[in-house]
Enzyme design. Sequence first.
Site, mmCIF file in Angstrom:
data_model
loop_
_atom_site.group_PDB
_atom_site.id
_atom_site.type_symbol
_atom_site.label_atom_id
_atom_site.label_comp_id
_atom_site.label_asym_id
_atom_site.label_seq_id
_atom_site.Cartn_x
_atom_site.Cartn_y
_atom_site.Cartn_z
ATOM 1 N N CYS A 1 19.198 -4.057 -1.561
ATOM 2 C CA CYS A 1 20.062 -3.063 -2.214
ATOM 3 C C CYS A 1 21.480 -3.622 -2.266
ATOM 4 O O CYS A 1 22.442 -2.978 -1.855
ATOM 5 C CB CYS A 1 20.015 -1.713 -1.498
ATOM 6 S SG CYS A 1 20.519 -1.735 0.227
ATOM 7 N N PRO B 1 13.491 4.371 5.726
ATOM 8 C CA PRO B 1 12.889 5.613 6.233
ATOM 9 C C PRO B 1 11.536 5.978 5.634
ATOM 10 O O PRO B 1 10.939 6.965 6.036
ATOM 11 C CB PRO B 1 13.942 6.665 5.860
ATOM 12 C CG PRO B 1 14.567 6.126 4.612
ATOM 13 C CD PRO B 1 14.607 4.647 4.777
#
Length: 422
Positions: free
Chosen positions: A240, A122
């Site tokens: 991640c 984002p």
Amino acid sequence: MIMMQLPKEFEETTKALMGEELYDTLLRGLGSEPPVSIRLNPFKPSADLFKGYGDAEKCISMKPVPWAKDGYYLSERPSFTLDPLFHAGAYYVQEASSMFVDFIIRQLITSPVTMLDLCAAPGGKTICARTALPEGSILYSNEPNRTRANILAENVIKFGHPDIVVTNNYAKDYSKAGINFDVILTDVPCSGEGMFRKDPNAINEWSPDNVEACWRLQRSIVEDIWPCLKPGGILIYSTCTFNAKEDEDNVQWIVDNLGAEPITIKNIDEKWNITSALKGSLPVYRFIPGRTTGEGLFIAVLRKNDDSAQTVQRKRKPEQILHILSHGINSPTIKGKKTIPDISLALSADQEANNYPSVEVDYNTAINYLRREAIVLPSETPRGIVTIKYKGLGLGFANNLGNRANNLYPQEWRIKTTHVKK
């Protein structure tokens, strides 16, 4: 402690990779409350806005994120949605581990560059990178998924820096456009193991097959974008997730197959508890919940050899190929005889570019405006297009008709919650 049911295959492979002691540390970390952190926007006068300001004064612990300039941990999580300063771009809510990008760029980049954040939505790492890059740099921020690309554009516009180009393209499109970059950040799609604490859906979506699919996709993405990196240029590879297949194995593959040299990041404080490689000996950096104050992150930095594969050659203008969603202050909309300025002008850090009169509003009016409700402005407000400001920062535009004002805040950005701040 938060009780978390992890997939059996994940437990087995991760324990084998980390060893009993580190794996137990991870479990304790995953069972604890996730830390909350923000980055103040240095291009807007945000730091002093938090002094004496209600929720922010209560929540900001003044404990800095040690590897990131302008990064702070909060002592609790406020309602960011109901904070006009958040919508004005005074700060960005970003997970602390991912702010390590700031530390890397400030150490390695000392003169203006052209950089690409390839999988950017984002927008946290884009915003982090732009604050660390030397002025005069240009940053392309890209997201292949259209819905996520629109979210990226919104966050970048609120951040307000003029030298960020937001695009909605695939890596191969950049090769066709022929842009050569000094720095490329590939925060590649991954199996999301590092997000188990923050996002329960990440646990439900995990599977060995998904790890396998991500591992292959990650290599494909890096291979597609590699020709766009200049010889001597820097690739920042991050995920991640915890497994070595998507992490150390892929970094080794980039070294062995694409002509890359690993870069060691210096001056890392032992107190940060950043974990080194769990497989092999390449310089990589792991942020493991329970050891580091942040979510799971893996990151490695590599330099492209001068004698590696030739870079792409530009054959036409990039704008003929790239789908550009935003670049600095976007063009206004013409409706009949009226010119409606784009909201990027109101949110730009370059306020000298905004010649529209401004009106300062209180908290309730600011929230009503952000909900795209009808607002009434002070009687002395000029007629016509005005900039709505809260604590000196622009939120957007309204068309003041005197007895009322037409709210010009983007419909797709509006606050949808009907809750009010207590």
